[in-house]
Design an enzyme around this catalytic site. Sequence first.
Site, PDB file in Angstrom:
ATOM      1  N   GLU A 215      -9.627  27.155  61.792  1.00 38.51           N
ATOM      2  CA  GLU A 215     -10.174  26.451  60.883  1.00 38.51           C
ATOM      3  C   GLU A 215     -11.412  25.226  61.000  1.00 38.51           C
ATOM      4  OE1 GLU A 215      -5.828  26.271  60.037  1.00 38.51           O
ATOM      5  OE2 GLU A 215      -6.630  26.657  57.511  1.00 38.51           O
TER       6      GLU A 215
ATOM      7  N   ALA B 193      -2.786  25.612  65.322  1.00 35.94           N
ATOM      8  CA  ALA B 193      -2.153  24.468  65.361  1.00 35.94           C
ATOM      9  C   ALA B 193      -0.414  24.452  65.837  1.00 35.94           C
ATOM     10  CB  ALA B 193      -0.740  24.387  63.533  1.00 35.94           C
TER      11      ALA B 193
ATOM     12  N   GLU C  36      -1.676  32.770  60.165  1.00 37.20           N
ATOM     13  CA  GLU C  36      -0.437  32.183  58.877  1.00 37.20           C
ATOM     14  C   GLU C  36       0.468  33.392  58.176  1.00 37.20           C
ATOM     15  OE1 GLU C  36      -3.318  31.585  59.286  1.00 37.20           O
ATOM     16  OE2 GLU C  36      -3.283  28.879  60.275  1.00 37.20           O
TER      17      GLU C  36
HETATM   18  N1  3HC Z   1       1.707  26.756  69.329  1.00 35.80           N
HETATM   19  C1  3HC Z   1       2.694  27.123  69.431  1.00 35.80           C
HETATM   20  N2  3HC Z   1       2.851  27.429  70.834  1.00 35.80           N
HETATM   21  C2  3HC Z   1       2.446  28.806  71.089  1.00 35.80           C
HETATM   22  C3  3HC Z   1       1.511  29.169  69.738  1.00 35.80           C
HETATM   23  C4  3HC Z   1       1.465  28.192  68.702  1.00 35.80           C
HETATM   24  N3  3HC Z   1       0.368  28.381  67.694  1.00 35.80           N
HETATM   25  N4  3HC Z   1       1.194  30.137  70.180  1.00 35.80           N
HETATM   26  C5  3HC Z   1       1.538  30.992  71.338  1.00 35.80           C
HETATM   27  N5  3HC Z   1       2.458  30.206  72.060  1.00 35.80           N
HETATM   28  C6  3HC Z   1       2.688  30.344  73.065  1.00 35.80           C
HETATM   29  C7  3HC Z   1       4.108  30.971  72.991  1.00 35.80           C
HETATM   30  O1  3HC Z   1       5.403  30.918  72.215  1.00 35.80           O
HETATM   31  C8  3HC Z   1       4.906  31.633  74.947  1.00 35.80           C
HETATM   32  O2  3HC Z   1       5.377  30.376  75.475  1.00 35.80           O
HETATM   33  P1  3HC Z   1       6.322  30.671  75.599  1.00 35.80           P
HETATM   34  O3  3HC Z   1       5.652  31.267  76.918  1.00 35.80           O
HETATM   35  O4  3HC Z   1       7.380  29.276  76.464  1.00 35.80           O
HETATM   36  O5  3HC Z   1       7.273  31.971  75.694  1.00 35.80           O
HETATM   37  C9  3HC Z   1       2.992  31.047  75.244  1.00 35.80           C
HETATM   38  O6  3HC Z   1       1.839  30.434  74.289  1.00 35.80           O
HETATM   39  C10 3HC Z   1       2.007  31.791  75.276  1.00 35.80           C
HETATM   40  O7  3HC Z   1       2.084  33.081  73.902  1.00 35.80           O
HETATM   41  P2  3HC Z   1       2.750  34.444  74.027  1.00 35.80           P
HETATM   42  O8  3HC Z   1       3.274  34.671  75.223  1.00 35.80           O
HETATM   43  O9  3HC Z   1       2.710  34.770  72.823  1.00 35.80           O
HETATM   44  O10 3HC Z   1       0.771  35.139  74.806  1.00 35.80           O
HETATM   45  P3  3HC Z   1      -0.246  36.390  74.323  1.00 35.80           P
HETATM   46  O11 3HC Z   1      -0.796  35.957  75.680  1.00 35.80           O
HETATM   47  O12 3HC Z   1       1.154  37.623  74.210  1.00 35.80           O
HETATM   48  O13 3HC Z   1      -0.351  35.679  73.053  1.00 35.80           O
HETATM   49  C11 3HC Z   1      -1.557  34.999  71.414  1.00 35.80           C
HETATM   50  C12 3HC Z   1      -1.141  35.405  72.862  1.00 35.80           C
HETATM   51  C13 3HC Z   1      -2.181  35.819  70.556  1.00 35.80           C
HETATM   52  C14 3HC Z   1      -2.545  33.725  70.928  1.00 35.80           C
HETATM   53  C15 3HC Z   1      -0.253  34.438  70.256  1.00 35.80           C
HETATM   54  O14 3HC Z   1       0.845  33.573  71.321  1.00 35.80           O
HETATM   55  C16 3HC Z   1       0.218  34.481  69.021  1.00 35.80           C
HETATM   56  O15 3HC Z   1      -0.355  35.003  68.745  1.00 35.80           O
HETATM   57  N6  3HC Z   1       0.005  33.100  68.691  1.00 35.80           N
HETATM   58  C17 3HC Z   1       0.271  32.510  67.248  1.00 35.80           C
HETATM   59  C18 3HC Z   1      -0.789  32.336  66.903  1.00 35.80           C
HETATM   60  C19 3HC Z   1      -0.568  31.577  65.493  1.00 35.80           C
HETATM   61  O16 3HC Z   1       0.622  32.470  64.815  1.00 35.80           O
HETATM   62  N7  3HC Z   1      -1.633  30.885  64.853  1.00 35.80           N
HETATM   63  C20 3HC Z   1      -1.337  30.047  63.548  1.00 35.80           C
HETATM   64  C21 3HC Z   1      -0.810  29.289  63.846  1.00 35.80           C
HETATM   65  S1  3HC Z   1      -0.476  28.019  62.246  1.00 35.80           S
HETATM   66  C22 3HC Z   1      -1.645  26.879  62.099  1.00 35.80           C
HETATM   67  O17 3HC Z   1      -2.678  26.584  62.542  1.00 35.80           O
HETATM   68  C23 3HC Z   1      -1.935  26.101  60.891  1.00 35.80           C
HETATM   69  C24 3HC Z   1      -2.591  25.811  60.696  1.00 35.80           C
HETATM   70  O18 3HC Z   1      -3.296  26.868  59.287  1.00 35.80           O
HETATM   71  C25 3HC Z   1      -2.299  24.340  60.057  1.00 35.80           C
END
Ligand code: 3HC
Length: 708
Positions: A112, A65, A132
Amino acid sequence: MPTQALATYAIHSDVAVITIDNPPVNAFSPPVIEALMTHLAAAQADSSVQAIVLIGAGKTFSAGADITEFLKYASGEKPFDDGLHRLIFAAEDSTKPVVAALRGSALGGAVELSVGCHYRIADSRTQLGLPEVKLGLIPGAMGTQRLPRLCGIAKAAELCATGRMCGAAEALEAGIIDRVTEEDLLPTAISFAQEMAATPNPLRKTRDMTDRLGEATENEAALKKLSQLVSQKARGQIAPQKAIEAVGLAATLPFTEAIERESEIFQELLLGDQSRALVHVFFGERAVAKIPNIAADTTSREIKSAAVVGAGTMGSGIALTYLAAGIPVVLKEVAAEQLQRGVETIRKQLTASVERGRITQAQAEQQLAALTPTLDYQDLSKADVIVEAVFEAMHLKQEVFAELDRVAKPSAILATNTSTLDVDQIASATRRPESVIGHHFFSPANIMRLLEVVRGSATSVEVIVTSMALAKRLSKVAVLVGNCFGFVGNRMFWPYQREAQFLLEEGASVEQVDRVLADFGMAMGPNAVMDLAGIDVGWRVDQERKDSLPEGLRQPLVSSKLYELNRYGQKTGAGWYRYEGRKALPDPAVQTLIESTAQAAGIERRTITDAEILERTLYALVNEGARILAEGIAERPVDIDITYVYGYGFPAWRGGPMMFADTAGLQKIYQRTCHYQEIHGPWWEPAPLLEELAKGDGKFADLAQRKR
Ligand code: 3HC
Ligand code: NAI
């Protein structure tokens, strides 16, 4: 931009390939979801299509998400949107089999979505995870109900409650995915989709599966055990327990009721303080890397080799950090014995990493081969960056920097790991102060993620930019800070520890102070931290600083007495505690020492409440943070928050000290600061910025808006 640009549609013989294309991480923003829905509908309508493959463009499937959307829901800017639910049902209810083709990472909502598809195939290097909980949430797109139907309740709960990543092989074994491939993913996924389409009942719906849900008693026992584990590992956090609760519903409620409950829990958490704080930390970690007022096209210097001066606690850890990043290191010491000890520390650490399975034997050997021990400054002449980590004494640091100036090549960065001293004064020992900067690592340097990058008054922008990029290569979270006593982290820590000691003198016990702050969520209490860092280290800092302290103000009295008794903390087996191995035990001798010291100083002892301990330590921390912000030592509140979360064990789920202050209320903190000023005098003078924000009903977070 047309929505279709965020996902593409192509036909490969009789298979529709839908590609999520939302760089950099293919997050599911609402327009992406709409685009995917449109393409799924097109595939249903196209009679030539027998099956559908869902894949991510670039190197990854999707990070789930779009987290920026959460901020909008949480602030009330937008109503909650269950678009991802609709998309997943659209995939599951497709009349043609849908195969999710995973590579790179599939996180959160991406897992998911994939478990809502009929089949999953993954490249062998794919990492899957439900992170999450790291955002203070639970999987909110039916993951807590679909995952247990594939891999069982215990496994699903473990993945959802810890946020742990799992590799493709583990996911295959657990039943989460159906196939793993070493081959080119897309053609293999297309063949797999064709193969599945040719089977008699290809539309396998996860929601209808129940045979892996297991026995009630076994599940209950597994969830109870997990809950105990999580309450230790994620102390104070709500989401991991909620994740366990939600997965448990798979055994007790029908799917439709359980997903409603999951959604309710998800939305409650989304509006809660913990999620707000953890999302702040997620974006904060990324924000600190972006330095305001520095042009994006600033050139940086090339770093291919490093040198470290001093092979003690920090020097050996810093050398390990560079070696792990594949950067060769020359390690310099004063004498053979110290050099040998440093190399031995590095060797032992590498062996321990092999034993823990973090690196292979070959990698350890390669890293050790990239280490060149020396006693001669001349051997540092080729290094691109030199990090000084000798004792914390200005005269010594200046001597070392004069030598570095003599031998280092013109383009070398000269960094000091000083934890408190004036970087400008150190730089003044060289003829190139523009190349001098602070690289303040934290102990153990090869483990702790924070790097305070301290900009001196003459440090060039190029050297700053190079340092920030280098930190990323070293897997550190770098925060750029200004030059003053203790910079951001240690300068704020001083009043925090000062109050902790005053409280002991006034009647609290060592264990009470540590317990209260550990219960608040700090990784360790302040006394335990001193024992770990070394009471001798703090004493040396106090000696360097004592002439600059304001006169007539109360000073902590007991730590210097511990120093005189050679009670340096863990390293001597006794400090604020006595140690059996690494186990800290209360020491009545320390209690007696505190009481006699207080009596001799005429300090009246009384019962100290837990609430007073929290207020006096934390509000002192926040008040100093406000000064640091006003002085520009930290550019933004988030710089302080990230420093404290990654360097000082401040609970991420409270967002760091400045976000904690905003959440607690600045008016309250200001009033209590004034109250303590009345009782304890000038140490408690409210920072003008705290006063201004409190009186204007403002928040530290508003400062970031003002600067935009
Ligand atoms: N949503 C929005 N932006 C995101 C994102 C996400 N899920 N994941 C990463 N980004 C953005 C970062 O903020 C960053 O933005 P910026 O360049 O403007 O600073 C850009 O994408 C690149 O991210 P990273 O610098 O972190 O890149 P890496 O390659 O180092 O890491 C990653 C990539 C492993 C995907 C890491 O970004 C990460 O762990 N992201 C979070 C993933 C996450 O928590 N997903 C779950 C979301 S909650 C969900 O899905 C809810 C559902 O259950 C309903
Ligand atoms: P340490 O006492 O473990 O090591 C210092 C080393 O420097 C010793 O091995 C000594 O022989 C060597 N040394 C002294 N003069 C030298 C010279 N001229 N050339 C080469 N080597 C020389 O000290 P520690 O703890 O590693 O601290 C080093 C620096 O790191 C200090 O500035 C300290 O403030 C800072 N620091 C320490 C932290 C900690 O937790 N210990 C955390 C962050 C920074």
